[in-house]
Design an enzyme around this catalytic site. Structure first.
Site, short mmCIF file in Angstrom:
data_model
loop_
_atom_site.label_atom_id
_atom_site.label_comp_id
_atom_site.label_asym_id
_atom_site.label_seq_id
_atom_site.Cartn_x
_atom_site.Cartn_y
_atom_site.Cartn_z
N SER A 255 0.89 -1.13 -0.15
CA SER A 255 0.00 -0.14 -0.07
C SER A 255 1.00 1.23 -0.02
CB SER A 255 -0.85 -0.02 1.25
OG SER A 255 -1.60 1.34 1.49
N TYR B 94 -2.21 -1.50 10.19
CA TYR B 94 -2.21 -1.48 8.90
C TYR B 94 -0.89 -1.00 8.41
CZ TYR B 94 -3.97 -1.00 4.14
OH TYR B 94 -4.05 -1.26 3.10
#
Ligand code: NAD
Length: 260
Positions: A142, A155
């Site tokens: 990401s 995350y």
């Protein structure tokens, strides 16, 4: 004729993973799909891949929260196709909260799925890839593997971790014809994102266009969502001979986000 390659794509029952599975199939690979949905839920997408691309597609609902789940998925791949040539670690979840209220079990779950699962799947395929002198591991990280945002401690930690894992495995595999790379998407137009828009517009009292521009795409300079097809195209390119010297990288596909 050369035997078709086999690609395992974790979390490919929907979103980015499904797009990458379709991309790999379009390039002639047999694919092993995976997700937590039942086989029945995924049957339409699975059979459509076989019809559209004339390859074989199998589905495993192995739960990748545990090392046993990762091994189950790899066994399904080997039982059906003999070997795994391409591994795309894509399955992931998210949870957003200030750290002082972040539930311990959410931290554990995100680290297990978004980071540890990729270690277990990669560990299971690496020896075979090295012995055949060809392999591709692609980790869907990401933009949050490169920069942080508040309230996403687990995350961001997991995605930074997967970038580190990518570099380490790339160095270990470099002389064996195996490349290991991370793709770092910004906001991607998936059904998951699409569904949030009307709800966010209502709760903030703004238009859907304002949600897209000022909330979701605030960090993305192009003010456009990344598409699943763009990510699939890059993943397929990373499997080509033209990409054999690209290894150990974290490739942003984020409309300029991490250039900030
Ligand atoms: P999605 O929610 O559409 O798909 C998630 C997939 O993971 C599904 O197939 C689901 O079945 C699977 N999954 C969930 N829990 C699992 C488990 N325990 N075991 C096995 N599979 C499981 O998500 P998406 O938006 O396509 O995201 C896919 C990946 O891309 C994730 O790693 C995510 O962090 C990353 N990513 C997404 C975006 C975005 O904007 N959508 C941006 C950057 C990175």
């Amino acid at each position: 004729m050369e035997k078709p390659k086999t690609a395992v794509i974790t979390g490919s029952s929907s979103g980015i993973g499904l797009g990458v599975a379709r991309g790999m199939a379009a390039s002639g690979m047999n694919v092993v799909m995976n997700g937590i949905e039942t086989s029945g839920d995924v049957e339409e997408s699975r059979s459509r891949i076989e019809q559209d691309f004339k390859v074989k597609a199998v589905y495993s609902s192995a739960n990748l929260m545990t090392p046993e789940g990762a091994l189950e998925l790899m066994s399904t791949a080997e039982d059906n196709f003999g070997s795994v040539d391409v591994l795309v670690n894509n399955a992931g979840i998210q949870f957003v909260s200030p750290v002082e209220e972040f539930p311990d079990e959410k931290w554990q779950a995100i680290i297990s799925l978004n980071l540890s699962a990729s270690f277990f799947t990669s560990k299971a395929v690496m020896a075979g890839m090295k012995s055949r002198k060809w392999g591709r591991i692609i980790n869907i990280a990401s933009a949050h593997g490169l920069v942080a945002s508040p309230y996403k401690s687990a995350y961001v930690a997991a995605k930074h971790g997967i970038v580190g894992l990518t570099k380490t495995l790339a160095l270990e595999a470099a002389e064996h014809g195996v490349t290991v790379n991370a793709i770092c998407p910004g906001y991607v137009w998936t059904p998951l994102v699409e569904k949030q828009i009307p709800e966010t517009a209502r709760s903030r009292g703004i238009t859907e266009e304002e949600v897209r521009r000022d909330v979701l795409l605030a960090a993305q300079p192009t003010k456009n969502f990344v598409t699943v097809d763009e990510l699939a195209d890059l993943a397929v390119f990373l499997c080509s001979d033209g990409a054999k010297s690209i290894t150990g990288t974290a490739l942003p596909v984020d409309g300029g986000w991490v250039a900030h």
